[in-house]
Write a protein that holds these residues in place. Structure first.
Motif, PDB file in Angstrom:
ATOM      1  N   ALA A   9       0.829  -1.211   0.000  1.00 49.14           N
ATOM      2  CA  ALA A   9       0.000   0.000   0.000  1.00 49.14           C
ATOM      3  C   ALA A   9       0.861   1.258   0.000  1.00 49.14           C
ATOM      4  O   ALA A   9       0.536   2.240  -0.684  1.00 49.14           O
ATOM      5  CB  ALA A   9      -0.935  -0.009   1.205  1.00 49.14           C
ATOM      6  N   VAL A  10       1.958   1.261   0.750  1.00 46.74           N
ATOM      7  CA  VAL A  10       2.869   2.410   0.778  1.00 46.74           C
ATOM      8  C   VAL A  10       3.468   2.642  -0.605  1.00 46.74           C
ATOM      9  O   VAL A  10       3.541   3.778  -1.086  1.00 46.74           O
ATOM     10  CB  VAL A  10       3.974   2.211   1.844  1.00 46.74           C
ATOM     11  CG1 VAL A  10       5.104   3.203   1.649  1.00 46.74           C
ATOM     12  CG2 VAL A  10       3.384   2.338   3.234  1.00 46.74           C
ATOM     13  N   LEU A  11       3.876   1.569  -1.263  1.00 39.62           N
ATOM     14  CA  LEU A  11       4.452   1.704  -2.604  1.00 39.62           C
ATOM     15  C   LEU A  11       3.426   2.231  -3.609  1.00 39.62           C
ATOM     16  O   LEU A  11       3.742   3.100  -4.434  1.00 39.62           O
ATOM     17  CB  LEU A  11       5.019   0.366  -3.064  1.00 39.62           C
ATOM     18  CG  LEU A  11       6.255  -0.119  -2.327  1.00 39.62           C
ATOM     19  CD1 LEU A  11       6.625  -1.525  -2.779  1.00 39.62           C
ATOM     20  CD2 LEU A  11       7.408   0.830  -2.522  1.00 39.62           C
ATOM     21  N   ILE A  12       2.213   1.736  -3.544  1.00 38.31           N
ATOM     22  CA  ILE A  12       1.174   2.186  -4.469  1.00 38.31           C
ATOM     23  C   ILE A  12       0.825   3.647  -4.217  1.00 38.31           C
ATOM     24  O   ILE A  12       0.675   4.436  -5.155  1.00 38.31           O
ATOM     25  CB  ILE A  12      -0.064   1.278  -4.368  1.00 38.31           C
ATOM     26  CG1 ILE A  12       0.257  -0.097  -4.940  1.00 38.31           C
ATOM     27  CG2 ILE A  12      -1.260   1.895  -5.087  1.00 38.31           C
ATOM     28  CD1 ILE A  12      -0.818  -1.134  -4.710  1.00 38.31           C
ATOM     29  N   ILE A  17       1.296   9.467  -5.680  1.00 35.25           N
ATOM     30  CA  ILE A  17       1.763  10.817  -5.367  1.00 35.25           C
ATOM     31  C   ILE A  17       2.691  11.319  -6.463  1.00 35.25           C
ATOM     32  O   ILE A  17       2.607  12.481  -6.886  1.00 35.25           O
ATOM     33  CB  ILE A  17       2.439  10.848  -3.981  1.00 35.25           C
ATOM     34  CG1 ILE A  17       1.402  10.648  -2.886  1.00 35.25           C
ATOM     35  CG2 ILE A  17       3.198  12.152  -3.768  1.00 35.25           C
ATOM     36  CD1 ILE A  17       1.980  10.440  -1.507  1.00 35.25           C
ATOM     37  N   VAL A  18       3.576  10.466  -6.940  1.00 38.01           N
ATOM     38  CA  VAL A  18       4.494  10.856  -8.014  1.00 38.01           C
ATOM     39  C   VAL A  18       3.718  11.187  -9.287  1.00 38.01           C
ATOM     40  O   VAL A  18       4.002  12.190  -9.965  1.00 38.01           O
ATOM     41  CB  VAL A  18       5.536   9.741  -8.260  1.00 38.01           C
ATOM     42  CG1 VAL A  18       6.317   9.989  -9.539  1.00 38.01           C
ATOM     43  CG2 VAL A  18       6.475   9.637  -7.075  1.00 38.01           C
ATOM     44  N   MET A  19       2.719  10.377  -9.623  1.00 39.72           N
ATOM     45  CA  MET A  19       1.930  10.644 -10.839  1.00 39.72           C
ATOM     46  C   MET A  19       1.132  11.938 -10.712  1.00 39.72           C
ATOM     47  O   MET A  19       1.017  12.709 -11.673  1.00 39.72           O
ATOM     48  CB  MET A  19       1.006   9.463 -11.142  1.00 39.72           C
ATOM     49  CG  MET A  19       1.746   8.232 -11.596  1.00 39.72           C
ATOM     50  SD  MET A  19       0.726   6.881 -12.213  1.00 39.72           S
ATOM     51  CE  MET A  19      -0.446   6.622 -10.929  1.00 39.72           C
ATOM     52  N   ALA A  20       0.591  12.202  -9.529  1.00 40.39           N
ATOM     53  CA  ALA A  20      -0.147  13.450  -9.327  1.00 40.39           C
ATOM     54  C   ALA A  20       0.802  14.648  -9.346  1.00 40.39           C
ATOM     55  O   ALA A  20       0.434  15.724  -9.826  1.00 40.39           O
ATOM     56  CB  ALA A  20      -0.925  13.398  -8.019  1.00 40.39           C
TER      57      ALA A  20
END
Length: 93
Positions: A9-12, A17-20
């Motif tokens: 879940a942390v990785l997803i 966050i990176v994509m946003a």
């Protein structure tokens, strides 16, 4: 099992966050950037809650609530600024 799920879940959430963040910098319009900032705030709240589950601590819930409130207020003020050019109305009109 909970360690594997929370790590996943942390990785997803970090990927979201990176994509946003990419959308914030490369967004075609200002409303898209505001929505991307709201998505980042929501994902950060989720990330903090997942880290709280992983650490088995309830202190993280309070931090997540504060960040969620600040994110909401920031989004409302940005939307109001984009809609009318001011954030605080004086009532002079």
């Amino acid at each position: 099992m909970i360690e594997v799920v929370t790590t996943l879940a942390v990785l997803i959430l970090a990927l979201c966050i990176v994509m946003a963040a990419y959308r914030v910098f490369a967004g075609p319009s200002q409303p898209d950037r505001v929505i991307a900032l709201e998505v980042i705030g929501t994902n950060i709240v989720g990330l903090i809650l997942v880290l709280g589950i992983k650490a088995e601590s309830r202190v993280y819930v309070d931090a997540a609530l504060v960040i969620a409130l600040l994110s909401f207020l920031g989004t409302v003020s940005l939307a109001k600024y984009l809609a009318g050019g001011t954030v605080i109305d004086r009532g002079d009109r």
